[in-house]
Design a protein around this motif. Structure first.
Motif, short mmCIF file in Angstrom:
data_model
loop_
_atom_site.label_atom_id
_atom_site.label_comp_id
_atom_site.label_asym_id
_atom_site.label_seq_id
_atom_site.Cartn_x
_atom_site.Cartn_y
_atom_site.Cartn_z
N GLY A 146 7.07 -1.77 2.24
CA GLY A 146 5.77 -1.11 2.67
C GLY A 146 5.10 -2.22 2.07
O GLY A 146 5.15 -3.77 2.14
N LYS A 147 3.57 -1.83 2.75
CA LYS A 147 2.60 -3.27 2.45
C LYS A 147 1.25 -2.20 1.47
O LYS A 147 1.39 -0.78 1.53
N ILE A 148 0.63 -2.26 0.82
CA ILE A 148 -0.16 -2.01 0.55
C ILE A 148 -1.60 -3.31 0.17
O ILE A 148 -1.92 -4.44 1.58
N PRO A 149 -2.51 -2.30 1.10
CA PRO A 149 -4.32 -2.49 1.37
C PRO A 149 -4.29 -3.72 0.20
O PRO A 149 -4.40 -3.06 -0.46
N PHE A 150 -5.05 -4.72 0.78
CA PHE A 150 -6.15 -5.71 -0.44
C PHE A 150 -6.97 -5.99 0.03
O PHE A 150 -7.11 -6.52 1.28
N LYS A 151 -7.95 -6.14 -0.89
CA LYS A 151 -9.59 -6.39 -0.08
C LYS A 151 -10.09 -7.73 -0.45
O LYS A 151 -10.17 -7.76 -1.43
N THR A 152 -10.03 -9.11 0.12
CA THR A 152 -10.79 -9.94 -0.67
C THR A 152 -12.07 -9.64 0.48
O THR A 152 -12.18 -9.83 2.02
N ASP A 153 -13.43 -10.06 -0.24
CA ASP A 153 -15.12 -10.30 0.49
C ASP A 153 -14.99 -10.03 0.71
O ASP A 153 -15.30 -8.25 0.69
N ASP A 154 -15.05 -9.63 2.87
CA ASP A 154 -15.71 -8.75 3.69
C ASP A 154 -14.36 -7.86 4.42
O ASP A 154 -15.05 -7.46 5.57
N LYS A 155 -13.19 -7.69 4.07
CA LYS A 155 -12.05 -7.53 5.16
C LYS A 155 -10.82 -7.70 3.91
O LYS A 155 -10.66 -7.31 2.93
#
Length: 104
Positions: free
Chosen positions: A58-67
């Motif tokens: 699977g995948k995990i969401p990762f926030k970078t700056d504005d995306k």
């Protein structure tokens, strides 16, 4: 569930110097993936620039700056049962002289 990678030969570009072949700690990949040697470390999925190997964690969401980007999970460290099985298997391979660590 099998925790080892899936090999997609149609994605392989037959690189002159195969990074996966160089980095696989058990030499499980030569022309195909030897699932008897592979213990599911995920090095092939991380190393292959053509995504010829995938692990279905699977995948995990990762926030970078504005995306937000999705980062694939390569090896589930939270899976203590599987981690212990892998550690036991690795220990056996080391004791039997079947585990060779390449210097790179």
């Amino acid at each position: 569930m099998d925790e080892r990678p899936v090999y997609y030969p149609e994605r392989c570009q037959n690189c002159q110097t195969c990074v996966v072949r160089e980095r696989c700690p058990t030499n499980a990949y030569q022309e195909t993936l030897n699932t008897r040697k592979c213990f599911g470390c995920g090095m092939c999925t991380y190393s292959c620039p053509y995504a010829a190997f995938e692990m279905k964690h699977g995948k995990i969401p990762f926030k970078t700056d504005d995306k937000i980007i999705e980062v694939p999970i390569i090896c589930r460290q939270s899976d203590i049962k599987r981690a212990r099985e892998l550690a036991d298997e690795l220990k056996k391979r080391i004791q039997n002289g079947e585990f060779y660590i390449k210097q790179w």
